[in-house]
Design an enzyme around this catalytic site. Structure first.
Site, PDB file in Angstrom:
ATOM      1  N   GLU A  73      -9.651 -10.908  -7.895  1.00 55.63           N
ATOM      2  CA  GLU A  73      -8.666  -9.624  -7.714  1.00 55.63           C
ATOM      3  C   GLU A  73      -7.376  -9.753  -8.618  1.00 55.63           C
ATOM      4  O   GLU A  73      -6.883  -8.618  -8.789  1.00 55.63           O
ATOM      5  CB  GLU A  73      -8.434  -9.650  -6.257  1.00 55.63           C
ATOM      6  CG  GLU A  73      -9.306  -9.330  -5.319  1.00 55.63           C
ATOM      7  CD  GLU A  73      -9.037  -9.146  -3.858  1.00 55.63           C
ATOM      8  OE1 GLU A  73      -9.791  -8.786  -2.805  1.00 55.63           O
ATOM      9  OE2 GLU A  73      -7.731  -9.629  -3.585  1.00 55.63           O
ATOM     10  N   TYR A  79     -12.287  -2.048  -3.987  1.00 57.61           N
ATOM     11  CA  TYR A  79     -12.881  -2.060  -2.916  1.00 57.61           C
ATOM     12  C   TYR A  79     -14.386  -1.963  -2.685  1.00 57.61           C
ATOM     13  O   TYR A  79     -14.911  -1.590  -1.531  1.00 57.61           O
ATOM     14  CB  TYR A  79     -12.050  -1.087  -1.788  1.00 57.61           C
ATOM     15  CG  TYR A  79     -10.729  -1.467  -1.295  1.00 57.61           C
ATOM     16  CD1 TYR A  79     -10.911  -2.753  -0.634  1.00 57.61           C
ATOM     17  CD2 TYR A  79      -9.779  -0.797  -1.577  1.00 57.61           C
ATOM     18  CE1 TYR A  79      -9.247  -2.697   0.066  1.00 57.61           C
ATOM     19  CE2 TYR A  79      -8.314  -1.080  -1.212  1.00 57.61           C
ATOM     20  CZ  TYR A  79      -8.355  -2.281  -0.535  1.00 57.61           C
ATOM     21  OH  TYR A  79      -7.094  -2.429   0.085  1.00 57.61           O
ATOM     22  N   ARG A 116       2.369  -6.368   9.186  1.00 57.45           N
ATOM     23  CA  ARG A 116       1.926  -5.430   9.922  1.00 57.45           C
ATOM     24  C   ARG A 116       2.460  -5.006  11.240  1.00 57.45           C
ATOM     25  O   ARG A 116       2.271  -3.712  11.508  1.00 57.45           O
ATOM     26  CB  ARG A 116       0.240  -5.679   9.908  1.00 57.45           C
ATOM     27  CG  ARG A 116      -0.290  -5.364   8.625  1.00 57.45           C
ATOM     28  CD  ARG A 116      -1.813  -6.095   8.404  1.00 57.45           C
ATOM     29  NE  ARG A 116      -2.474  -5.777   7.236  1.00 57.45           N
ATOM     30  CZ  ARG A 116      -3.605  -6.510   6.862  1.00 57.45           C
ATOM     31  NH1 ARG A 116      -3.973  -7.473   7.364  1.00 57.45           N
ATOM     32  NH2 ARG A 116      -4.237  -5.967   5.522  1.00 57.45           N
ATOM     33  N   ASN A 168      -2.080   0.196   6.753  1.00 55.55           N
ATOM     34  CA  ASN A 168      -1.696  -1.098   7.296  1.00 55.55           C
ATOM     35  C   ASN A 168      -0.691  -1.898   6.234  1.00 55.55           C
ATOM     36  O   ASN A 168      -0.468  -2.968   6.324  1.00 55.55           O
ATOM     37  CB  ASN A 168      -2.907  -2.287   7.836  1.00 55.55           C
ATOM     38  CG  ASN A 168      -3.799  -2.289   6.653  1.00 55.55           C
ATOM     39  OD1 ASN A 168      -3.503  -2.153   5.641  1.00 55.55           O
ATOM     40  ND2 ASN A 168      -4.702  -3.200   7.056  1.00 55.55           N
ATOM     41  N   LYS A 215       0.796  -1.183  -0.053  1.00 60.53           N
ATOM     42  CA  LYS A 215       0.107   0.009   0.141  1.00 60.53           C
ATOM     43  C   LYS A 215       0.627   1.218   0.081  1.00 60.53           C
ATOM     44  O   LYS A 215       1.959   1.342   0.137  1.00 60.53           O
ATOM     45  CB  LYS A 215      -1.063  -0.024   1.238  1.00 60.53           C
ATOM     46  CG  LYS A 215      -2.010  -1.238   1.017  1.00 60.53           C
ATOM     47  CD  LYS A 215      -2.833  -0.938   2.184  1.00 60.53           C
ATOM     48  CE  LYS A 215      -3.978  -2.052   2.232  1.00 60.53           C
ATOM     49  NZ  LYS A 215      -5.218  -2.062   3.252  1.00 60.53           N
ATOM     50  N   HIS A 222      -2.166  -5.552   1.675  1.00 56.96           N
ATOM     51  CA  HIS A 222      -3.607  -6.101   1.183  1.00 56.96           C
ATOM     52  C   HIS A 222      -3.354  -7.546   0.963  1.00 56.96           C
ATOM     53  O   HIS A 222      -2.368  -7.524  -0.015  1.00 56.96           O
ATOM     54  CB  HIS A 222      -4.400  -5.325   0.230  1.00 56.96           C
ATOM     55  CG  HIS A 222      -5.577  -6.153  -0.223  1.00 56.96           C
ATOM     56  ND1 HIS A 222      -6.768  -6.300   0.577  1.00 56.96           N
ATOM     57  CD2 HIS A 222      -5.916  -7.163  -1.114  1.00 56.96           C
ATOM     58  CE1 HIS A 222      -7.592  -7.304  -0.029  1.00 56.96           C
ATOM     59  NE2 HIS A 222      -6.978  -7.662  -1.334  1.00 56.96           N
TER      60      HIS A 222
HETATM   61  P1  CMP Z   1      -7.466  -4.598   3.733  1.00 58.54           P
HETATM   62  O1  CMP Z   1      -7.104  -6.003   3.833  1.00 58.54           O
HETATM   63  O2  CMP Z   1      -6.850  -3.731   2.421  1.00 58.54           O
HETATM   64  O3  CMP Z   1      -8.983  -4.497   3.307  1.00 58.54           O
HETATM   65  C1  CMP Z   1     -10.021  -3.438   3.636  1.00 58.54           C
HETATM   66  C2  CMP Z   1      -9.368  -2.421   4.223  1.00 58.54           C
HETATM   67  O4  CMP Z   1      -9.893  -1.465   4.898  1.00 58.54           O
HETATM   68  C3  CMP Z   1      -8.407  -2.821   5.530  1.00 58.54           C
HETATM   69  O5  CMP Z   1      -7.296  -3.648   4.738  1.00 58.54           O
HETATM   70  C4  CMP Z   1      -7.958  -1.827   6.173  1.00 58.54           C
HETATM   71  O6  CMP Z   1      -6.913  -1.114   5.616  1.00 58.54           O
HETATM   72  C5  CMP Z   1      -9.188  -0.755   5.750  1.00 58.54           C
HETATM   73  N1  CMP Z   1      -9.884  -0.848   7.225  1.00 58.54           N
HETATM   74  C6  CMP Z   1     -10.586  -1.800   7.784  1.00 58.54           C
HETATM   75  N2  CMP Z   1     -11.178  -1.359   9.143  1.00 58.54           N
HETATM   76  C7  CMP Z   1     -10.964  -0.121   9.035  1.00 58.54           C
HETATM   77  C8  CMP Z   1     -11.207   1.031  10.010  1.00 58.54           C
HETATM   78  N3  CMP Z   1     -12.022   0.615  10.953  1.00 58.54           N
HETATM   79  N4  CMP Z   1     -10.729   2.182   9.537  1.00 58.54           N
HETATM   80  C9  CMP Z   1      -9.929   2.405   8.550  1.00 58.54           C
HETATM   81  N5  CMP Z   1      -9.805   1.584   7.736  1.00 58.54           N
HETATM   82  C10 CMP Z   1      -9.954   0.208   7.834  1.00 58.54           C
END
Ligand code: CMP
Length: 139
Positions: free
Chosen positions: A127, A50, A103, A113, A10, A116
């Site tokens: 995907e 997403y 992470r 984070n 990311k 993904h």
């Molecule tokens: P990812 O695995 O990319 O899938 C969805 C993403 O949404 C997740 O990782 C986080 O980066 C983001 N995400 C999930 N929960 C939250 C949250 N409570 N607040 C902000 N971002 C979130």
């Protein structure tokens, strides 16, 4: 079984020059990076990728974050690739992620984070198709 999974490094990871360190963790598990490219996502692309989260309260912030800088999208291949990648990524929130996971070591927050990974073999197929043509994937 041998599987493929989609991985995204990311914008927080590209911004801090962490792609090599994260790739070393991935390769250390035995998974093979069989396709990889660096992209600047558009808002429409991030929203489409997403789309399953579009009703979530964090959707807008998630999309803004994902277009805040380049990402590296990659296809990982190997035994049990979907679960293996999720194991090394660690929990979504870095505060909950086990030590040594990507992470836990690198993520800044639940949103920034660092990585993904597809959450099922079925989602992985879709995907991967979103970003790659079969000719770009080479084991
Ligand atoms: P990812 O695995 O990319 O899938 C969805 C993403 O949404 C997740 O990782 C986080 O980066 C983001 N995400 C999930 N929960 C939250 C949250 N409570 N607040 C902000 N971002 C979130």
């Amino acid at each position: 079984a041998i599987q493929r999974t989609l991985s995204i490094l990311k914008p927080d990871a590209t911004r801090r020059n962490l792609t090599g360190k994260i790739n070393a963790v991935i390769e250390g598990t035995g998974l093979k990076i069989v396709a990889q490219k660096r992209l600047q996502l558009t808002q429409a692309q991030a929203e489409a990728f997403y789309a399953v989260h579009k009703e979530r309260p964090f959707f807008g912030e998630l999309v803004s974050f994902m277009i805040s800088g380049p990402v590296v999208v990659q296809v990982l291949e190997g035994e049990d690739a979907v679960q293996k990648n999720r194991d090394i990524m660690g929990a979504t929130n870095p505060k909950d992620a086990a030590p040594h996971t990507v992470r836990a070591q690198f993520a800044e927050s639940i949103e920034a984070n660092s990585v993904h990974g597809s959450d099922s073999a079925e989602n992985a197929v879709n995907e991967i198709k979103f970003f790659f043509a079969e000719i770009e994937i080479n084991a």
